[in-house]
Design an enzyme around this catalytic site. Sequence first.
Site, short mmCIF file in Angstrom:
data_model
loop_
_atom_site.label_atom_id
_atom_site.label_comp_id
_atom_site.label_asym_id
_atom_site.label_seq_id
_atom_site.Cartn_x
_atom_site.Cartn_y
_atom_site.Cartn_z
N SER A 1 45.54 51.85 39.97
CA SER A 1 46.76 52.24 40.68
C SER A 1 46.60 52.27 42.19
O SER A 1 47.11 53.18 42.86
CB SER A 1 47.27 53.59 40.15
OG SER A 1 47.60 53.49 38.78
N GLU B 1 40.33 46.72 29.85
CA GLU B 1 41.20 46.18 28.79
C GLU B 1 40.42 45.24 27.88
O GLU B 1 40.67 45.16 26.68
CB GLU B 1 42.42 45.48 29.43
CG GLU B 1 43.39 46.52 29.98
CD GLU B 1 44.17 46.09 31.21
OE1 GLU B 1 44.29 44.88 31.48
OE2 GLU B 1 44.67 47.00 31.93
N ASN C 1 44.39 41.19 40.40
CA ASN C 1 44.25 40.88 38.97
C ASN C 1 45.66 40.85 38.38
O ASN C 1 46.26 41.89 38.14
CB ASN C 1 43.40 41.97 38.30
CG ASN C 1 43.34 41.83 36.79
OD1 ASN C 1 43.77 40.82 36.24
ND2 ASN C 1 42.81 42.84 36.12
N GLU D 1 36.59 51.35 37.97
CA GLU D 1 37.98 51.53 37.58
C GLU D 1 38.07 52.62 36.51
O GLU D 1 37.84 52.34 35.32
CB GLU D 1 38.54 50.23 37.00
CG GLU D 1 38.51 49.08 37.97
CD GLU D 1 39.57 48.05 37.63
OE1 GLU D 1 40.44 47.84 38.47
OE2 GLU D 1 39.54 47.51 36.52
N GLY E 1 46.98 51.36 35.75
CA GLY E 1 48.37 51.12 35.36
C GLY E 1 49.15 52.39 35.06
O GLY E 1 50.25 52.33 34.51
N LYS F 1 46.61 39.99 35.54
CA LYS F 1 46.64 40.24 34.09
C LYS F 1 47.51 39.17 33.41
O LYS F 1 47.56 38.04 33.88
CB LYS F 1 47.08 41.67 33.80
CG LYS F 1 46.23 42.68 34.58
CD LYS F 1 46.36 44.07 34.12
CE LYS F 1 45.44 44.97 34.96
NZ LYS F 1 45.50 46.36 34.59
N HIS G 1 36.40 44.10 32.24
CA HIS G 1 37.57 44.93 32.56
C HIS G 1 37.80 45.88 31.39
O HIS G 1 37.57 45.52 30.23
CB HIS G 1 38.79 44.04 32.79
CG HIS G 1 39.96 44.82 33.31
ND1 HIS G 1 40.75 45.58 32.49
CD2 HIS G 1 40.42 45.00 34.57
CE1 HIS G 1 41.68 46.18 33.24
NE2 HIS G 1 41.50 45.84 34.49
#
Length: 253
Positions: free
Chosen positions: A213, A98, A10, A168, A174, A12, A96
């Site tokens: 991560s 985000e 991904n 996740e 991240g 991003k 996701h």
Amino acid sequence: MRRRMLVVGNWKMHGSIAFAVDLAKTVVDASCNFASMDIAICPPHVLLGVVGTQLGGSEVALGAQTVSEFAEGAYTGETAASMLAELGCKFVIVGHSERRHLFGETNDIVAAKAAMALAAGMTPIICVGERLEDRKNGTTRTVIGEQLRPFMEPPGIDTLRQAVIAYEPVWAIGTGETATPKEAQDVHNFIRSSIAVVDKSISDTIRILYGGSVKPDNAPDLFRMTDIDGSLVGGASLKADDFLLICGSTQPN
Ligand code: PGA
């Protein structure tokens, strides 16, 4: 029997045309080493065309990072599932964290997006995961159960049958913090058992990826867990060497 492993990059909102062409080409060139697993890369929408050209004819699949929940119409800035499919996308990430937390996507919107992806012939990668405060409060399972709810009954269950799930934990995305293999396995097993209650055949076959991560040094231990069928990789997917090492970790000697 072990499910076929899947590693998804991904990217991003990173990259440029030159960067994307170079990275995609490097992954394609190495992909012949990974015949027993599946690889997908999900660049930003505007780079799907150039990356798709690089991937053409290879075993590396193209994926998108999100999709509109609407089929077509006056939705400025949105991208329809049919458009992504036409560009050659095989996967679409939906929900996701985000998207959920920065752009307000609810569980029902995520379910609508997953259904749109599937109707256009693509595999939705449905992301779920708890925030740090959920984990501290001991509500991880409640939160994830709620995120899965739309997929546990018709019509969502039909989407789930052909989907991939990505667990996740938000606190691990991240941040350099990873769930330990055991923490991840516990949640993966919870997800699989919850699905088994409504449909045993889906729970046996659905691939559940871990994300948060994932790096070359922690991937092998995560991939040894019975309910972890690959990973959704953010930061490390932007570095060809790291991404390919993670792909290689799915094939322990
Ligand atoms: P990360 O991102 O690997 O950079 O933690 C994972 C993701 O958001 O999919």
